[in-house]
Enzyme design. Structure first.
Site, PDB file in Angstrom:
ATOM      1  CB  CYS A   3      -0.933  -0.001   1.195  1.00 47.49           C
ATOM      2  SG  CYS A   3      -0.099   0.070   2.808  1.00 47.49           S
TER       3      CYS A   3
ATOM      4  CG  HIS B  85      -4.408   0.617   4.019  1.00 55.24           C
ATOM      5  ND1 HIS B  85      -3.630  -0.137   3.161  1.00 55.24           N
ATOM      6  CD2 HIS B  85      -5.512   0.977   3.292  1.00 55.24           C
ATOM      7  CE1 HIS B  85      -4.241  -0.242   1.990  1.00 55.24           C
ATOM      8  NE2 HIS B  85      -5.381   0.421   2.051  1.00 55.24           N
TER       9      HIS B  85
ATOM     10  CG  ASN C 232      -8.169   1.259  -0.305  1.00 50.11           C
ATOM     11  OD1 ASN C 232      -6.955   1.185  -0.141  1.00 50.11           O
ATOM     12  ND2 ASN C 232      -9.016   0.541   0.421  1.00 50.11           N
TER      13      ASN C 232
END
Length: 287
Positions: free
Chosen positions: A78, A234, A254
């Site tokens: 991520c 994240h 995302n």
């Protein structure tokens, strides 16, 4: 569900998940100063805050400054996606490219020592790019998203053409690295987003809490999603906000594919004590 038809909808998430169904990958970098006053910080003035519009969205229309939603697969990368996505936006807004251009997440996954699919941090990713430059995804395509999470990286940058140089990074607001982070300045963060464009942020995606992003389908996220430094897990890209919506929200891109959430995006509450630690680690990429 498309964002355009879900502006006022509130959707509750399901009870606490017993296992994460999507990868994360945040591992805090030791390159960051532990003293907030020593961290590189952008200048956000009171006038900037006053002048910031009530709503900003860098993901749509004539303001669009991002590439398509990506999918990190099973790799804990991520941090690489968040970094590269924000570099893409910064280079486009600076006029380096005439349209948002996909750059290589694989370069970071393969070439940043000690990171890869095992996790990393935005600051480490940007610092690498300052030294080495960034290549396009066409020249160095993603392979890690289809690899096992513990994939061992093999850097193949030497034969690649550098597409652009990165000059540095600043934090949009001072980091919150320890304890409770509910007092972070969301108004200053909004001003930074309006002034500089999309930001790379690391957040608490709510795993093992009420408000888990794994279960999100649409609307403005409900649930706990605490503002605690130790819960950050994240990294994503902050692309918008709307202070005038019936429930004011932040809009976040995302890296779990376009079939997740609202076409790959999530909206979380704005101005409710720094939900999900949205303002805990927010990085501006300088080009």
């Amino acid at each position: 569900m498309h964002t355009s038809i879900a502006i006022t909808l509130l959707v509750s998430t399901l009870p606490t998940a017993t296992a994460a169904t999507h990868p994360r990958g945040y591992v805090r970098s030791e390159n960051n100063s532990t003293l907030l006053q020593d961290a590189p910080l952008a200048t956000i003035t009171l006038q900037d805050i006053k002048d910031a519009p009530d709503a900003v969205d860098w993901s749509i229309g004539s303001n669009k400054a991002i590439t398509d939603v990506k999918d990190q697969g099973d790799c804990g990368s991520c941090w690489a996606f968040s970094t590269i996505e924000t570099v893409e936006s910064a280079l486009f807004l600076a006029g380096t490219f005439d349209r948002p251009t996909e750059l290589s997440t694989e370069e970071l996954v393969d070439c940043v020592r000690g990171s890869g699919c095992r996790g990393g941090d935005i600051t480490t990713g940007v610092d690498y790019l300052v030294k080495k430059g960034v290549v396009t995804s066409k020249d160095y395509p993603d392979t890690s998203s289809n690899a096992r999470p513990a994939k061992k990286s093999s850097c193949s940058i030497k034969d690649k053409e550098i597409a652009a140089k990165i000059t540095g990074r600043n934090f949009a607001v001072p980091e919150c690295r320890v304890g409770d982070c509910s007092k972070q300045d969301e108004e200053a963060l909004a001003a930074a987003l309006a002034k500089f464009g999309p930001l790379a942020i690391c957040i608490n995606s709510g795993y093992e809490q009420t408000g888990d992003w794994d279960e999100y389908e649409g609307g403005v996220l409900k649930g706990t999603c605490r503002a605690k430094a130790d819960d950050i897990d994240h990294c994503v890209q902050l692309v918008g906000y709307d202070k005038t919506a019936s429930t004011p929200y932040w809009k976040i891109r995302n890296s779990w594919g376009s079939d997740w959430g609202e076409d790959g995006f999530i909206r979380i509450p704005y101005g409710q004590g720094n939900k999900c630690c949205v303002a805990c680690e927010a990085v501006i990429v300088e080009v």
